[in-house]
Design a protein around this motif. Structure first.
Motif, PDB file in Angstrom:
ATOM      1  N   LYS A   1      11.152  -9.434  18.340  1.00 22.92           N
ATOM      2  CA  LYS A   1      10.441  -8.529  19.246  1.00 22.92           C
ATOM      3  C   LYS A   1       9.339  -7.779  18.509  1.00 22.92           C
ATOM      4  O   LYS A   1       8.225  -7.607  19.022  1.00 22.92           O
ATOM      5  N   ARG A   2       9.647  -7.343  17.291  1.00 18.18           N
ATOM      6  CA  ARG A   2       8.653  -6.606  16.501  1.00 18.18           C
ATOM      7  C   ARG A   2       7.410  -7.440  16.260  1.00 18.18           C
ATOM      8  O   ARG A   2       6.276  -6.970  16.471  1.00 18.18           O
ATOM      9  N   TRP A   3       7.604  -8.684  15.845  1.00 12.46           N
ATOM     10  CA  TRP A   3       6.449  -9.494  15.476  1.00 12.46           C
ATOM     11  C   TRP A   3       5.731 -10.058  16.694  1.00 12.46           C
ATOM     12  O   TRP A   3       4.509 -10.282  16.641  1.00 12.46           O
ATOM     13  N   VAL A   4       6.415 -10.258  17.782  1.00  9.23           N
ATOM     14  CA  VAL A   4       5.728 -10.654  19.008  1.00  9.23           C
ATOM     15  C   VAL A   4       4.842  -9.504  19.492  1.00  9.23           C
ATOM     16  O   VAL A   4       3.706  -9.728  19.949  1.00  9.23           O
ATOM     17  N   SER A   5       5.323  -8.273  19.380  1.00  8.89           N
ATOM     18  CA  SER A   5       4.492  -7.114  19.739  1.00  8.89           C
ATOM     19  C   SER A   5       3.267  -7.033  18.837  1.00  8.89           C
ATOM     20  O   SER A   5       2.155  -6.727  19.299  1.00  8.89           O
ATOM     21  N   TRP A   6       3.452  -7.286  17.547  1.00  5.94           N
ATOM     22  CA  TRP A   6       2.320  -7.303  16.612  1.00  5.94           C
ATOM     23  C   TRP A   6       1.319  -8.387  17.007  1.00  5.94           C
ATOM     24  O   TRP A   6       0.109  -8.156  17.011  1.00  5.94           O
ATOM     25  N   ARG A   7       1.824  -9.577  17.352  1.00  3.38           N
ATOM     26  CA  ARG A   7       0.948 -10.671  17.821  1.00  3.38           C
ATOM     27  C   ARG A   7       0.125 -10.223  19.021  1.00  3.38           C
ATOM     28  O   ARG A   7      -1.092 -10.448  19.079  1.00  3.38           O
TER      29      ARG A   7
ATOM     30  N   MET B   1     -13.846 -21.437   3.448  1.00  5.00           N
ATOM     31  CA  MET B   1     -13.888 -22.468   4.472  1.00  5.00           C
ATOM     32  C   MET B   1     -13.877 -21.812   5.845  1.00  5.00           C
ATOM     33  O   MET B   1     -12.959 -21.062   6.178  1.00  5.00           O
ATOM     34  N   PRO B   2     -14.897 -22.040   6.673  1.00  5.66           N
ATOM     35  CA  PRO B   2     -14.910 -21.437   8.005  1.00  5.66           C
ATOM     36  C   PRO B   2     -13.833 -22.054   8.890  1.00  5.66           C
ATOM     37  O   PRO B   2     -13.677 -23.268   8.975  1.00  5.66           O
ATOM     38  N   LEU B   3     -13.077 -21.182   9.557  1.00  2.00           N
ATOM     39  CA  LEU B   3     -12.012 -21.624  10.440  1.00  2.00           C
ATOM     40  C   LEU B   3     -12.321 -21.177  11.859  1.00  2.00           C
ATOM     41  O   LEU B   3     -12.869 -20.101  12.087  1.00  2.00           O
ATOM     42  N   LEU B   4     -11.970 -21.992  12.825  1.00  2.00           N
ATOM     43  CA  LEU B   4     -12.128 -21.638  14.215  1.00  2.00           C
ATOM     44  C   LEU B   4     -11.235 -20.437  14.523  1.00  2.00           C
ATOM     45  O   LEU B   4     -10.055 -20.416  14.176  1.00  2.00           O
ATOM     46  N   GLU B   5     -11.808 -19.415  15.154  1.00  5.34           N
ATOM     47  CA  GLU B   5     -11.025 -18.232  15.490  1.00  5.34           C
ATOM     48  C   GLU B   5     -10.075 -18.574  16.645  1.00  5.34           C
ATOM     49  O   GLU B   5     -10.509 -18.947  17.739  1.00  5.34           O
ATOM     50  N   THR B   6      -8.809 -18.465  16.392  1.00  5.51           N
ATOM     51  CA  THR B   6      -7.792 -18.797  17.381  1.00  5.51           C
ATOM     52  C   THR B   6      -6.813 -17.638  17.516  1.00  5.51           C
ATOM     53  O   THR B   6      -6.684 -16.807  16.618  1.00  5.51           O
ATOM     54  N   PRO B   7      -6.094 -17.555  18.635  1.00  8.22           N
ATOM     55  CA  PRO B   7      -5.121 -16.474  18.789  1.00  8.22           C
ATOM     56  C   PRO B   7      -4.003 -16.569  17.756  1.00  8.22           C
ATOM     57  O   PRO B   7      -3.675 -17.646  17.257  1.00  8.22           O
ATOM     58  N   VAL B   8      -3.426 -15.426  17.464  1.00 10.40           N
ATOM     59  CA  VAL B   8      -2.233 -15.392  16.626  1.00 10.40           C
ATOM     60  C   VAL B   8      -1.067 -15.978  17.420  1.00 10.40           C
ATOM     61  O   VAL B   8      -0.919 -15.708  18.619  1.00 10.40           O
TER      62      VAL B   8
ATOM     63  N   LEU C   1      -0.879 -18.694  12.447  1.00 12.53           N
ATOM     64  CA  LEU C   1       0.482 -19.007  12.877  1.00 12.53           C
ATOM     65  C   LEU C   1       1.439 -18.396  11.867  1.00 12.53           C
ATOM     66  O   LEU C   1       1.374 -18.695  10.675  1.00 12.53           O
ATOM     67  N   PHE C   2       2.306 -17.531  12.350  1.00 14.94           N
ATOM     68  CA  PHE C   2       3.254 -16.825  11.501  1.00 14.94           C
ATOM     69  C   PHE C   2       4.663 -17.246  11.898  1.00 14.94           C
ATOM     70  O   PHE C   2       5.024 -17.177  13.080  1.00 14.94           O
ATOM     71  N   THR C   3       5.451 -17.678  10.923  1.00 16.34           N
ATOM     72  CA  THR C   3       6.786 -18.182  11.216  1.00 16.34           C
ATOM     73  C   THR C   3       7.844 -17.227  10.669  1.00 16.34           C
ATOM     74  O   THR C   3       7.649 -16.558   9.668  1.00 16.34           O
TER      75      THR C   3
ATOM     76  N   ILE D   1       6.540 -15.251   7.544  1.00 20.36           N
ATOM     77  CA  ILE D   1       6.686 -13.793   7.487  1.00 20.36           C
ATOM     78  C   ILE D   1       7.805 -13.426   6.529  1.00 20.36           C
ATOM     79  O   ILE D   1       7.635 -12.598   5.634  1.00 20.36           O
ATOM     80  N   GLY D   2       8.974 -14.024   6.728  1.00 15.51           N
ATOM     81  CA  GLY D   2      10.106 -13.740   5.862  1.00 15.51           C
ATOM     82  C   GLY D   2      10.415 -12.255   5.820  1.00 15.51           C
ATOM     83  O   GLY D   2      10.479 -11.582   6.842  1.00 15.51           O
ATOM     84  N   ALA D   3      10.571 -11.730   4.616  1.00 17.13           N
ATOM     85  CA  ALA D   3      10.880 -10.313   4.428  1.00 17.13           C
ATOM     86  C   ALA D   3       9.628  -9.485   4.147  1.00 17.13           C
ATOM     87  O   ALA D   3       9.720  -8.333   3.719  1.00 17.13           O
ATOM     88  N   ARG D   4       8.454 -10.053   4.393  1.00 16.67           N
ATOM     89  CA  ARG D   4       7.214  -9.344   4.080  1.00 16.67           C
ATOM     90  C   ARG D   4       7.044  -8.106   4.964  1.00 16.67           C
ATOM     91  O   ARG D   4       7.391  -8.115   6.141  1.00 16.67           O
ATOM     92  N   GLU D   5       6.426  -7.105   4.385  1.00 15.79           N
ATOM     93  CA  GLU D   5       6.087  -5.905   5.128  1.00 15.79           C
ATOM     94  C   GLU D   5       4.779  -6.131   5.882  1.00 15.79           C
ATOM     95  O   GLU D   5       4.034  -7.073   5.623  1.00 15.79           O
ATOM     96  N   THR D   6       4.497  -5.213   6.800  1.00 18.17           N
ATOM     97  CA  THR D   6       3.345  -5.384   7.675  1.00 18.17           C
ATOM     98  C   THR D   6       2.037  -5.488   6.899  1.00 18.17           C
ATOM     99  O   THR D   6       1.154  -6.281   7.267  1.00 18.17           O
ATOM    100  N   ASP D   7       1.874  -4.734   5.817  1.00 23.13           N
ATOM    101  CA  ASP D   7       0.606  -4.768   5.093  1.00 23.13           C
ATOM    102  C   ASP D   7       0.334  -6.139   4.496  1.00 23.13           C
ATOM    103  O   ASP D   7      -0.810  -6.612   4.480  1.00 23.13           O
ATOM    104  N   GLU D   8       1.384  -6.825   4.021  1.00 23.44           N
ATOM    105  CA  GLU D   8       1.170  -8.162   3.464  1.00 23.44           C
ATOM    106  C   GLU D   8       0.893  -9.167   4.576  1.00 23.44           C
ATOM    107  O   GLU D   8       0.068 -10.075   4.407  1.00 23.44           O
ATOM    108  N   VAL D   9       1.550  -9.011   5.718  1.00 28.50           N
ATOM    109  CA  VAL D   9       1.265  -9.902   6.853  1.00 28.50           C
ATOM    110  C   VAL D   9      -0.162  -9.669   7.349  1.00 28.50           C
ATOM    111  O   VAL D   9      -0.867 -10.624   7.690  1.00 28.50           O
TER     112      VAL D   9
END
Length: 267
Positions: free
Chosen positions: A255-261, A1-8, A239-241, A221-229
């Protein structure tokens, strides 16, 4: 399904358990100041972890306070329980919180996250009929019809089309509701399942005669590592919660995940 490209975007759920309201308020203000996109609470009456009868606060009254206390951040429940309030009342509450959050001529910032409910203790202790998973989903379907109809006639109207987030991954009922009503689909499924679920959503969208190209896909996100995210990102999640428990809020993780975003959005 094509999705509109939006910011993280990053959403942080401030869990309203085992803390004072002052601690919750301070956490939300920190999240806003740091640049988190969305602050969430949850809609329960008792803690979901730790002491089952520990300190806990109600969702909607808190959201009204957040609407007034914040200036920029979007906010809502992850997610509202449809069973606990009359559908038309939910629509009016959402519209009112939307207006409270509108500052400086901008539109409101409220996101209407909703689901069918599952936590039996809430139902038993507060006198709601628990029913079955199927009956609760049927109730949610009817409530969404009424909520959208009420938004169309309220005076004043909402300041914007209030974004609807629906949580869940059931293919027969929940995803059809997502296809019919949602602007955001939230789930906890693994990356490979996201692609499959999006295919199911597209099938329902065709039956509902709805274009889902603007649907935002959300995941935990939970306890997922970066590769799974990263795999979730590749599957279309934008949207990552992240859930936070107090009173020792783990802001380093935020802070870590905002930097990744920010790195993703700058690429």
């Amino acid at each position: 399904m094509p999705l509109l490209e939006t910011p993280v975007r990053i959403g942080v759920q401030v869990r309203p358990q085992h803390v004072s309201y002052a601690q919750i308020r301070d956490a939300v203000l920190w999240l806003e100041d740091f640049g988190v996109d969305i602050a969430f609470n949850w809609d329960h009456f008792y803690p979901l972890s730790g002491d089952p009868d520990g300190a806990h606060f109600e969702s909607w009254t808190m959201l009204g306070a957040w609407a007034e206390q914040t200036e920029r951040i979007e906010f809502g429940a992850l997610v509202n329980c449809n069973s606990y309030r009359n559908a038309d009342l939910q629509a009016d509450m959402a519209r009112t919180v939307d207006h409270i959050s509108a500052k400086g001529g901008a539109a409101g910032r409220f996101i209407f996250g909703t689901g069918s409910g599952w936590f039996e203790k809430d139902y038993e202790q507060y006198g709601y009929e628990f029913g079955t998973a199927g009956s609760r989903l049927d109730d949610l379907a009817e409530s969404m019809r009424r909520i959208e109809a009420r938004w169309d006639v309220l005076n004043p109207a909402p300041t914007r089309k209030i974004p609807v987030m629906i949580g869940g991954a059931g293919e027969q009922k929940t995803l059809r509701l997502v296809a019919r009503h949602a602007d955001i689909w939230h789930s906890f499924v693994k990356p490979d399942a996201v692609t499959h679920k999006l295919g199911v959503l597209e099938e329902w969208a065709q039956k509902e005669q709805r274009d889902l190209s603007t649907l935002t896909v959300s995941n935990e996100i939970g306890a997922r590592e970066t590769d799974e995210v990263e795999a979730l990102y590749d599957a279309g999640v934008r949207l990552f919660t992240l859930g936070l428990d107090g009173p020792e809020w783990n802001f380093d993780t935020v802070k870590r995940w905002v930097s990744w975003r920010d790195a993703k959005n700058a690429a």
